[in-house]
Design a protein around this motif. Structure first.
Motif, PDB file in Angstrom:
ATOM      1  N   ARG A 186       0.825  -1.219   0.000  1.00  0.00           N
ATOM      2  CA  ARG A 186       0.000   0.000   0.000  1.00  0.00           C
ATOM      3  C   ARG A 186       0.851   1.257   0.000  1.00  0.00           C
ATOM      4  O   ARG A 186       0.569   2.219  -0.723  1.00  0.00           O
ATOM      5  CB  ARG A 186      -0.922   0.012   1.227  1.00  0.00           C
ATOM      6  CG  ARG A 186      -2.036  -1.033   1.241  1.00  0.00           C
ATOM      7  CD  ARG A 186      -3.122  -0.793   0.201  1.00  0.00           C
ATOM      8  NE  ARG A 186      -3.481   0.609   0.041  1.00  0.00           N
ATOM      9  CZ  ARG A 186      -4.231   1.324   0.899  1.00  0.00           C
ATOM     10  NH1 ARG A 186      -4.700   0.753   2.004  1.00  0.00           N
ATOM     11  NH2 ARG A 186      -4.527   2.588   0.651  1.00  0.00           N
ATOM     12  N   SER A 187       1.914   1.270   0.808  1.00  0.00           N
ATOM     13  CA  SER A 187       2.751   2.472   0.909  1.00  0.00           C
ATOM     14  C   SER A 187       3.423   2.789  -0.419  1.00  0.00           C
ATOM     15  O   SER A 187       3.492   3.955  -0.837  1.00  0.00           O
ATOM     16  CB  SER A 187       3.812   2.284   2.001  1.00  0.00           C
ATOM     17  OG  SER A 187       3.211   2.152   3.276  1.00  0.00           O
ATOM     18  N   GLY A 216       2.323   1.872  -3.344  1.00  0.00           N
ATOM     19  CA  GLY A 216       1.242   2.304  -4.227  1.00  0.00           C
ATOM     20  C   GLY A 216       0.907   3.771  -4.024  1.00  0.00           C
ATOM     21  O   GLY A 216       0.696   4.521  -4.988  1.00  0.00           O
ATOM     22  N   GLN A 217       0.876   4.222  -2.779  1.00  0.00           N
ATOM     23  CA  GLN A 217       0.614   5.632  -2.493  1.00  0.00           C
ATOM     24  C   GLN A 217       1.712   6.524  -3.068  1.00  0.00           C
ATOM     25  O   GLN A 217       1.438   7.589  -3.623  1.00  0.00           O
ATOM     26  CB  GLN A 217       0.489   5.838  -0.979  1.00  0.00           C
ATOM     27  CG  GLN A 217      -0.786   5.246  -0.388  1.00  0.00           C
ATOM     28  CD  GLN A 217      -0.785   5.269   1.133  1.00  0.00           C
ATOM     29  OE1 GLN A 217       0.251   5.459   1.768  1.00  0.00           O
ATOM     30  NE2 GLN A 217      -1.958   5.059   1.722  1.00  0.00           N
ATOM     31  N   ASP A 260       0.578  -1.498  -4.860  1.00  0.00           N
ATOM     32  CA  ASP A 260      -0.812  -1.843  -5.167  1.00  0.00           C
ATOM     33  C   ASP A 260      -1.410  -0.964  -6.266  1.00  0.00           C
ATOM     34  O   ASP A 260      -1.607   0.235  -6.073  1.00  0.00           O
ATOM     35  CB  ASP A 260      -1.641  -1.721  -3.887  1.00  0.00           C
ATOM     36  CG  ASP A 260      -3.119  -1.990  -4.135  1.00  0.00           C
ATOM     37  OD1 ASP A 260      -3.423  -2.770  -5.053  1.00  0.00           O
ATOM     38  OD2 ASP A 260      -3.947  -1.411  -3.416  1.00  0.00           O
ATOM     39  N   ASN A 309      -4.432  -0.841  -7.338  1.00  0.00           N
ATOM     40  CA  ASN A 309      -5.717  -0.268  -6.921  1.00  0.00           C
ATOM     41  C   ASN A 309      -5.494   1.052  -6.196  1.00  0.00           C
ATOM     42  O   ASN A 309      -6.228   2.022  -6.390  1.00  0.00           O
ATOM     43  CB  ASN A 309      -6.452  -1.250  -5.995  1.00  0.00           C
ATOM     44  CG  ASN A 309      -6.817  -2.533  -6.687  1.00  0.00           C
ATOM     45  OD1 ASN A 309      -7.737  -2.577  -7.485  1.00  0.00           O
ATOM     46  ND2 ASN A 309      -6.084  -3.598  -6.397  1.00  0.00           N
ATOM     47  N   THR A 310      -4.470   1.088  -5.346  1.00  0.00           N
ATOM     48  CA  THR A 310      -4.142   2.317  -4.615  1.00  0.00           C
ATOM     49  C   THR A 310      -3.713   3.422  -5.571  1.00  0.00           C
ATOM     50  O   THR A 310      -4.098   4.581  -5.413  1.00  0.00           O
ATOM     51  CB  THR A 310      -3.034   2.025  -3.585  1.00  0.00           C
ATOM     52  OG1 THR A 310      -3.519   1.059  -2.639  1.00  0.00           O
ATOM     53  CG2 THR A 310      -2.619   3.281  -2.842  1.00  0.00           C
ATOM     54  N   ALA A 332      -5.683   6.939  -6.101  1.00  0.00           N
ATOM     55  CA  ALA A 332      -4.952   8.181  -5.820  1.00  0.00           C
ATOM     56  C   ALA A 332      -4.906   9.125  -7.017  1.00  0.00           C
ATOM     57  O   ALA A 332      -4.806  10.347  -6.845  1.00  0.00           O
ATOM     58  CB  ALA A 332      -3.528   7.850  -5.372  1.00  0.00           C
TER      59      ALA A 332
END
Length: 373
Positions: A67-68, A70-71, A117, A119-120, A124
């Motif tokens: 997730r990180s 991906g962000q 990710d 999706n992330t 965003a």
């Protein structure tokens, strides 16, 4: 004027930053519109380094870092678009390579794993993401790497001259574009030669606390130890035929330490010079096996290392050695542009792998769509 904007995102083995490019594929050749590098924060860099080594609590760490990353990829896209003054609605899709944390295609059940990710990223940015490019090729019996030779072929091949495109990131890979019938995909060869910058960076970080050896200045001061160099070149990977690909799983800081422990005390600068010669000599050896003469165009971080470029050129007197800048593409952005190209290929339902390169059983459309909606 009609445009066909795609974004390419690339974070390589060196983990030194996320390269983001905005590319227009409306014309005959891709046009780089804007570029941006997103620095990877120190805490995230250290977390990724730990994840690349086997350890405890891996699933939880993997999930958080997925997730990180991906962000951070999403932030890179948004900053790129702001810099280019382009609205997200004008972008067809993002092609995201992700961050490789394991690449082990040669196991009985081979696999590769990239995080970040998609999706992330899609949430965003508000833009559809095409990602997971490597695993279809592995499912078809291939190495899942390198994927850039198909892009190199379309962009750089010429019927007049043998060309080698050498990408030196953390790992080095070469694409051979032969002059005769250069549009014949079966004739194009590409594979990972072995370490590029990864061992050099690791040793520099360990000894000097610096991220890399700027311009190869430290290595230039040292004297290569011939016995250690031969020991390093005895690694079984270098004797393998292609298709082949590799990563930090084989060529890691731990591997350097094991080799040095078995060898004895050496000057630290001499070790750096020896590691540089390992990269240069293994690259040159593989290139000479393909052709003794031609044109060599270098891209990736190694293109900015003057000492590395000098040693490679000396080892390949039959080649004219320069960078992809001469072909109209900055060495820094070639791989990121390639992943924008891969997203474009997916969008048009076109295959993107070369079975002669990866060893896959057939051509395939690579990647999967992750919708922003």
């Amino acid at each position: 004027m009609k445009t066909a904007y795609y974004i390419g995102l690339m974070s390589g083995t060196s983990m030194d930053g996320i390269d983001a490019v905005l590319v227009d594929f409306a014309g005959d050749q891709p046009q780089l519109v804007a570029s941006h590098t997103q620095v990877i924060p120190t805490h995230l860099f250290k977390g990724l380094q730990r994840l690349c080594e086997p350890g405890s609590d891996e699933i939880n760490r993997l999930g958080r870092l997925d997730r990180s990353v991906g962000q951070l990829f999403g932030a890179a896209v948004n900053e790129l678009l702001a810099k280019a003054n382009i609205d997200k609605s004008q972008v067809i899709a993002i092609g995201s390579h992700g961050q490789t944390v394991r690449h082990m295609p040669s196991l009985e059940i081979g696999f590769t794993l990239q995080i970040g990710d998609p999706n992330t990223i899609a949430v965003a940015t508000g833009i559809d993401v095409i990602a997971d490019f490597r695993r279809k090729d592995i499912a078809l019996g291939g190495q899942g790497a390198p994927l850039v030779p198909a892009f190199h072929q379309q962009l750089f091949a010429t019927p007049e001259q043998h060309r080698m495109i050498l990408n030196i990131g953390g790992i080095a890979n070469v694409t051979y574009l032969p002059a005769e019938d250069s549009n014949n995909q079966s004739q194009v060869v590409g594979f990972d030669t072995g370490p590029g910058n990864t061992l050099l960076d690791a040793w520099c970080q360990q000894v000097k606390g610096e991220p890399y050896d700027d311009n190869g200045a430290w290595a230039k001061e040292g004297t290569t130890d011939a016995t250690l160099l031969q020991q390093l070149k005895a690694h079984p990977y270098f004797a393998l035929g292609y298709p082949k690909s590799t990563g930090k799983e084989l060529f890691s800081q731990n591997w350097i330490e094991q080799q040095l422990a078995a060898y004895g005390q050496l000057d630290e600068g001499d070790i750096q010079s020896t590691l540089l010669d390992l990269t240069c000599q293994t690259i040159a050896s593989d290139i000479m096996k393909l052709s003794a003469h031609g044109e060599l165009f270098v891209c990736g971080g190694g293109a900015y290392n003057a000492e590395m470029m000098k040693r490679i050129a000396q080892l390949l007197p039959g080649y004219r050695t320069t960078t992809t800048r001469e072909l109209g593409v900055s060495p820094k952005w070639v791989e990121a542009i390639a992943f924008a190209w891969l997203a474009m290929r997916y969008e048009h339902s076109l295959p993107a792998n070369l079975p002669a390169v990866t060893g896959a059983s057939r051509e395939a459309i690579l990647g999967a769509r992750f919708c922003a909606a």
